[in-house]
Design a protein around this motif. Structure first.
Motif, PDB file in Angstrom:
ATOM      1  N   THR A   1     -10.825  66.901  17.517  1.00  0.00           N
ATOM      2  CA  THR A   1     -12.058  66.117  17.383  1.00  0.00           C
ATOM      3  C   THR A   1     -12.646  65.750  18.744  1.00  0.00           C
ATOM      4  OG1 THR A   1     -10.735  64.097  17.161  1.00  0.00           O
ATOM      5  CG2 THR A   1     -11.411  65.195  15.138  1.00  0.00           C
TER       6      THR A   1
ATOM      7  N   GLU B   1     -17.583  68.637  20.944  1.00  0.00           N
ATOM      8  CA  GLU B   1     -18.859  68.784  21.634  1.00  0.00           C
ATOM      9  C   GLU B   1     -18.791  69.806  22.761  1.00  0.00           C
ATOM     10  OE1 GLU B   1     -20.248  64.977  22.864  1.00  0.00           O
ATOM     11  OE2 GLU B   1     -20.373  64.160  20.825  1.00  0.00           O
ATOM     12  N   GLU B   2     -17.617  70.367  23.019  1.00  0.00           N
ATOM     13  CA  GLU B   2     -17.490  71.348  24.088  1.00  0.00           C
ATOM     14  C   GLU B   2     -17.860  72.729  23.571  1.00  0.00           C
ATOM     15  OE1 GLU B   2     -13.929  71.255  26.365  1.00  0.00           O
ATOM     16  OE2 GLU B   2     -13.612  69.099  26.042  1.00  0.00           O
TER      17      GLU B   2
END
Length: 219
Positions: free
Chosen positions: A188, A192-193
């Protein structure tokens, strides 16, 4: 954990274990289990025997005991040891997507994989995700009786039922098969990577490639 089935169904580790009560003990709250803890390093087989005895006593008190009492396993397969995640496979399954963004996340990550042939196949990719598959009839009955068990969206082309989108039962060659996935902080935190797989695609991939071992097809 070391999982077992037959005379009794459950799992035990170094300091923790559980045993499923008979199917007649299922009620509106779902399946019933006994769960217990022991000092770390305790004998897992002794813990399995103790929990099986407690499960039998609980079933007797609840009026849901089977004609034949549950019997503890005579031996246990050893619990698996952690190993480095390999570059070419995850959890020993070709094509299983790594639950992280890139190779740098894979480096130094360990996985713990249950051997094939037991009542439950499972794999924990340390701090990233835990996968499990079972066709054990008693476990499937308990899962199906759980509150909230209902139709879910298709997974990897399969019509499925389950408790939520990542804990479902599919038909694999006529055999009900449970696929479960839990994601952890390592996954989690990296969502965003660039290159991090989405939850839906990660689960679809798991059911698709792991399901091949269990006779799952969509044709």
């Amino acid at each position: 954990m070391s999982f077992f089935s037959g005379g009794a169904t459950g799992g035990v580790g170094q300091d923790h274990g559980w045993v499923l009560l008979p199917e007649a003990c299922i009620d509106d709250n779902g399946p019933a289990i006994v769960e217990g803890y022991a000092p770390k390093g305790a004998d897992p087989l002794a813990l399995a025997r103790l929990l099986t005895e407690v499960a039998n006593n609980a079933a007797q008190r609840g009026g849901c005991a089977s004609d034949e009492p549950l019997s503890a396993p005579e031996a246990l397969a050893p619990a698996p040891a952690a190993r480095p995640v390999r570059d070419d496979t995850v959890c020993g399954i070709a094509g299983l997507t790594f639950p992280g963004p890139a190779a740098r996340e894979r480096a130094g990550t360990t996985e713990t994989v249950q051997r094939d042939g037991g009542p439950v196949w499972s794999c924990e990719v340390d701090n990233h995700a835990t996968y499990a598959v079972t066709q054990e009839a008693r476990l499937i009955a308990g899962i199906r009786s759980s509150p909230g068990y209902t139709e879910q969206r298709r997974v990897a082309g399969h019509e499925v039922m389950g408790a939520d989108p990542t804990h479902v039962v599919a038909d694999c060659g006529g055999v009900p098969t449970y696929f479960a996935m839990e994601v952890h902080e390592g996954y989690t935190a990296a969502l965003e990577e660039p290159g991090a797989p989405g939850l839906r695609s990660l689960y679809d991939n798991f059911v698709d490639v792991a399901g091949e071992r269990f006779g799952c097809t969509t044709s």
